[in-house]
Design an enzyme around this catalytic site. Sequence first.
Site, PDB file in Angstrom:
ATOM      1  N   TYR A 162     -28.772 -80.909   1.679  1.00  0.00           N
ATOM      2  CA  TYR A 162     -27.440 -81.511   1.558  1.00  0.00           C
ATOM      3  C   TYR A 162     -26.359 -80.543   2.039  1.00  0.00           C
ATOM      4  O   TYR A 162     -25.445 -80.935   2.777  1.00  0.00           O
ATOM      5  CB  TYR A 162     -27.223 -81.887   0.090  1.00  0.00           C
ATOM      6  CG  TYR A 162     -25.928 -82.575  -0.228  1.00  0.00           C
ATOM      7  CD1 TYR A 162     -25.755 -83.939   0.028  1.00  0.00           C
ATOM      8  CD2 TYR A 162     -24.878 -81.892  -0.823  1.00  0.00           C
ATOM      9  CE1 TYR A 162     -24.570 -84.582  -0.296  1.00  0.00           C
ATOM     10  CE2 TYR A 162     -23.689 -82.528  -1.152  1.00  0.00           C
ATOM     11  CZ  TYR A 162     -23.545 -83.875  -0.886  1.00  0.00           C
ATOM     12  OH  TYR A 162     -22.365 -84.509  -1.210  1.00  0.00           O
ATOM     13  N   LYS A 166     -23.795 -81.134   5.150  1.00  0.00           N
ATOM     14  CA  LYS A 166     -22.350 -81.205   4.917  1.00  0.00           C
ATOM     15  C   LYS A 166     -21.591 -80.135   5.700  1.00  0.00           C
ATOM     16  O   LYS A 166     -20.477 -80.393   6.169  1.00  0.00           O
ATOM     17  CB  LYS A 166     -22.061 -81.091   3.422  1.00  0.00           C
ATOM     18  CG  LYS A 166     -22.453 -82.330   2.623  1.00  0.00           C
ATOM     19  CD  LYS A 166     -21.756 -83.581   3.124  1.00  0.00           C
ATOM     20  CE  LYS A 166     -21.894 -84.744   2.176  1.00  0.00           C
ATOM     21  NZ  LYS A 166     -21.239 -85.980   2.704  1.00  0.00           N
TER      22      LYS A 166
END
Length: 291
Positions: A162, A166
């Site tokens: 993640y 991001k």
Amino acid sequence: MLARKTVLLTGAGRGIGRALALALAKSGARVVVNDIGAGLDGSATAERPADEVVAAIRAAGGEAVADYGSVADWDAAHAMVENARDTFGGLDAVIHNAGIVRDVIFHKMSRDDFRDVIAVHLEGGFYVARAAAPVFRAQGHGSYVFMTSTSGLIGNVGQANYSAAKLGLVALTRSIALDMRRFGVRANAIAPFAWTRMTQSIPMGDDDASRQRIASLQTMRPEDIAPLAVYLASDAAAAVNGQVFAVRGAEVVIFNLPSPRRSLHRAGGWTPEALGEVIAAGATPIYTLIA
């Protein structure tokens, strides 16, 4: 602020996405509400949250259409753009909010855990942005807003996939801002803080610091993110480009570009030994995430 503008919003069925969709419509936008109805980990479900959001917008007198395509699919991303053009006659902004989580400590993370998260967040961001690019270029205006995360900006335990996705969105934002500004197109990113099903899924300890963090997050609503997203999608933000923001409740933060903190110079260049001596002697501070 967005009267007669058309906005494509991905991941618009729940949480922050739902709050953004309702706020966009309240500001006059015609909204393409994209959501595949997947579980938090990306698994298929029979749910259609996009329909619920569209119904809520229409009940309030707004205009919206549902889209069920996956942002991780190149053709589906292009179909979203065509949905906007076919339904509302154009496209003025893309907000990429879709995302999944597969949180697991790094040494146990599988290839699929990593690839699937990258596919939705980062590849999905590229796909929808790329699909809209010819439209934006031809009309001489357009706005991209990407939802990033402080997990990408500073890292987070159990979120290597993640975090990588991001931070990749930040780089994508900066590069699009540079490439597309000549066509009147801008790109910005928001790192949102809000209590949603995604933040509820993040593993947290049972110590006082963790409990305080949870209590703080619970005071931050998805609706708090909406004003900045609406502004960045509007013509009022025409001069705002390549920026990374964060929203924490009533606080809006803007981040600096990464910049050098300190430098070392040695006549004739460096050897590994010489660097080691200088660093060990404390000539420059070496910071770690863990004190």
